[in-house]
Design a protein around this motif. Structure first.
Motif, PDB file in Angstrom:
ATOM      1  N   LEU A 164       0.818  -1.218   0.000  1.00  0.00           N
ATOM      2  CA  LEU A 164       0.000   0.000   0.000  1.00  0.00           C
ATOM      3  C   LEU A 164       0.848   1.263   0.000  1.00  0.00           C
ATOM      4  CD1 LEU A 164      -2.896  -0.965   2.427  1.00  0.00           C
ATOM      5  CD2 LEU A 164      -2.900  -0.933  -0.061  1.00  0.00           C
ATOM      6  N   GLY A 165       1.841   1.313   0.914  1.00  0.00           N
ATOM      7  CA  GLY A 165       2.686   2.503   0.988  1.00  0.00           C
ATOM      8  C   GLY A 165       3.509   2.692  -0.261  1.00  0.00           C
ATOM      9  N   GLY A 166       4.102   1.607  -0.752  1.00  0.00           N
ATOM     10  CA  GLY A 166       4.906   1.702  -1.966  1.00  0.00           C
ATOM     11  C   GLY A 166       4.073   2.058  -3.176  1.00  0.00           C
ATOM     12  N   GLY A 167       2.919   1.440  -3.281  1.00  0.00           N
ATOM     13  CA  GLY A 167       2.043   1.733  -4.418  1.00  0.00           C
ATOM     14  C   GLY A 167       1.518   3.152  -4.382  1.00  0.00           C
ATOM     15  N   LEU A 168       1.120   3.613  -3.211  1.00  0.00           N
ATOM     16  CA  LEU A 168       0.575   4.964  -3.082  1.00  0.00           C
ATOM     17  C   LEU A 168       1.640   6.021  -3.357  1.00  0.00           C
ATOM     18  CD1 LEU A 168      -2.075   6.368  -2.425  1.00  0.00           C
ATOM     19  CD2 LEU A 168      -1.349   6.450  -0.040  1.00  0.00           C
ATOM     20  N   LEU A 169       2.806   5.868  -2.734  1.00  0.00           N
ATOM     21  CA  LEU A 169       3.882   6.837  -2.986  1.00  0.00           C
ATOM     22  C   LEU A 169       4.371   6.765  -4.436  1.00  0.00           C
ATOM     23  CD1 LEU A 169       6.106   6.909   0.215  1.00  0.00           C
ATOM     24  CD2 LEU A 169       4.753   8.746  -0.737  1.00  0.00           C
ATOM     25  N   GLY A 170       4.480   5.567  -4.961  1.00  0.00           N
ATOM     26  CA  GLY A 170       4.903   5.425  -6.351  1.00  0.00           C
ATOM     27  C   GLY A 170       3.921   6.068  -7.317  1.00  0.00           C
ATOM     28  N   TRP A 171       2.659   6.017  -7.000  1.00  0.00           N
ATOM     29  CA  TRP A 171       1.621   6.585  -7.861  1.00  0.00           C
ATOM     30  C   TRP A 171       1.523   8.108  -7.702  1.00  0.00           C
ATOM     31  CZ3 TRP A 171      -3.829   7.752  -6.525  1.00  0.00           C
ATOM     32  CH2 TRP A 171      -4.598   8.038  -7.659  1.00  0.00           C
ATOM     33  N   LEU A 172       1.597   8.595  -6.440  1.00  0.00           N
ATOM     34  CA  LEU A 172       1.409  10.023  -6.183  1.00  0.00           C
ATOM     35  C   LEU A 172       2.676  10.850  -6.355  1.00  0.00           C
ATOM     36  CD1 LEU A 172      -0.898   9.926  -3.037  1.00  0.00           C
ATOM     37  CD2 LEU A 172      -1.537  10.467  -5.388  1.00  0.00           C
ATOM     38  N   VAL A 173       3.839  10.297  -6.014  1.00  0.00           N
ATOM     39  CA  VAL A 173       5.062  11.100  -6.035  1.00  0.00           C
ATOM     40  C   VAL A 173       5.923  10.727  -7.237  1.00  0.00           C
ATOM     41  CG1 VAL A 173       7.135  11.752  -4.736  1.00  0.00           C
ATOM     42  CG2 VAL A 173       5.003  11.340  -3.524  1.00  0.00           C
ATOM     43  N   ALA A 174       6.566   9.611  -7.155  1.00  0.00           N
ATOM     44  CA  ALA A 174       7.434   9.126  -8.238  1.00  0.00           C
ATOM     45  C   ALA A 174       7.708   7.652  -7.983  1.00  0.00           C
ATOM     46  CB  ALA A 174       8.745   9.912  -8.274  1.00  0.00           C
ATOM     47  N   TRP A 175       8.109   6.950  -9.018  1.00  0.00           N
ATOM     48  CA  TRP A 175       8.315   5.507  -8.873  1.00  0.00           C
ATOM     49  C   TRP A 175       9.379   5.199  -7.831  1.00  0.00           C
ATOM     50  CZ3 TRP A 175      12.988   3.247  -9.488  1.00  0.00           C
ATOM     51  CH2 TRP A 175      13.971   3.985 -10.156  1.00  0.00           C
ATOM     52  N   TRP A 176      10.430   6.036  -7.762  1.00  0.00           N
ATOM     53  CA  TRP A 176      11.500   5.768  -6.801  1.00  0.00           C
ATOM     54  C   TRP A 176      11.057   6.026  -5.364  1.00  0.00           C
ATOM     55  CZ3 TRP A 176      12.506  10.077  -4.046  1.00  0.00           C
ATOM     56  CH2 TRP A 176      12.199  11.307  -4.625  1.00  0.00           C
ATOM     57  N   ALA A 177      10.093   6.925  -5.152  1.00  0.00           N
ATOM     58  CA  ALA A 177       9.571   7.168  -3.805  1.00  0.00           C
ATOM     59  C   ALA A 177       8.812   5.955  -3.285  1.00  0.00           C
ATOM     60  CB  ALA A 177       8.670   8.398  -3.807  1.00  0.00           C
ATOM     61  N   GLY A 178       8.266   5.176  -4.194  1.00  0.00           N
ATOM     62  CA  GLY A 178       7.569   3.957  -3.795  1.00  0.00           C
ATOM     63  C   GLY A 178       8.500   2.898  -3.240  1.00  0.00           C
ATOM     64  N   LEU A 179       9.799   3.029  -3.494  1.00  0.00           N
ATOM     65  CA  LEU A 179      10.770   2.070  -2.953  1.00  0.00           C
ATOM     66  C   LEU A 179      11.026   2.264  -1.462  1.00  0.00           C
ATOM     67  CD1 LEU A 179      13.409   1.965  -5.826  1.00  0.00           C
ATOM     68  CD2 LEU A 179      11.648   0.283  -5.291  1.00  0.00           C
ATOM     69  N   VAL A 180      10.802   3.474  -0.950  1.00  0.00           N
ATOM     70  CA  VAL A 180      11.092   3.761   0.460  1.00  0.00           C
ATOM     71  C   VAL A 180      10.270   2.865   1.392  1.00  0.00           C
ATOM     72  CG1 VAL A 180      11.025   5.536   2.256  1.00  0.00           C
ATOM     73  CG2 VAL A 180      11.891   6.094  -0.023  1.00  0.00           C
ATOM     74  N   PRO A 181       8.938   2.804   1.266  1.00  0.00           N
ATOM     75  CA  PRO A 181       8.189   1.907   2.150  1.00  0.00           C
ATOM     76  C   PRO A 181       8.561   0.434   1.961  1.00  0.00           C
ATOM     77  CG  PRO A 181       6.700   3.449   1.088  1.00  0.00           C
ATOM     78  CD  PRO A 181       8.030   3.609   0.445  1.00  0.00           C
TER      79      PRO A 181
END
Length: 165
Positions: A40-57
């Motif tokens: 959820l966190g990776g998908g949401l951040l990847g969708w809203l911010v950038a694909w690399w931000a989805g890697l953080v969660p």
């Protein structure tokens, strides 16, 4: 356990450990929460911010899982209890050891509980209630038959040794 770890515990007791199913249940809970965080966190951040931000969660979830699984195992192995003639001893803790001594005569009632997840993994929790809420003791992760045996034994010993409460 090593002798240095037994500094709190009286010697020559028949210590009983809790079920390995407690570790299995807690590991499943941890890994489920980590997977949910990663997806959820990776998908949401990847969708809203950038694909690399989805890697953080995802990386955080992997780190928490890699640290948590061994920590849960050490914690589960630290839980043990022993029955003596006049009291029940419960010891647990990895970094900070704790030894709880509950005299049978001070027990008001013994509670056995098993939630849906505990029932799924075949374990139960025994709670010993005393007059002081701060002195209640808990033994988690017992097989239901052992939890029932301990409840019946503690109830009988508590009634026989009641301190006039």
């Amino acid at each position: 356990m090593k002798p240095a770890d037994d500094a709190l515990a009286p010697p020559d007791l028949d210590w009983r450990s809790v079920s390995e199913q407690l570790y299995t249940m807690r590991r499943a809970l941890l890994l489920g929460v980590c997977a949910l965080l990663a997806i959820l966190g990776g998908g949401l951040l990847g969708w809203l911010v950038a694909w690399w931000a989805g890697l953080v969660p995802v990386l955080v979830a992997i780190g928490v899982g890699a640290w948590g699984v061994p920590a849960i195992g050490r914690n589960q192995r630290s839980w043990r209890y022993a029955e003596r003639a006049d009291d029940l001893l419960i010891e647990h803790g990895v970094l900070f050891r704790r030894l709880v001594v509950v005299p049978y005569g001070r027990m008001q009632f013994v509670d056995v509980a098993a939630g849906p997840l505990e029932r799924r993994f075949g374990i139960a929790t025994v709670t010993l209630h005393t007059a002081s809420a701060s002195s209640d003791a808990v033994v988690r992760g017992l097989p239901p038959t052992e939890a029932g045996r301990l409840r019946d034994r503690l109830a009988a010993l508590g009634e026989a040794r009641s301190a006039g409460l």
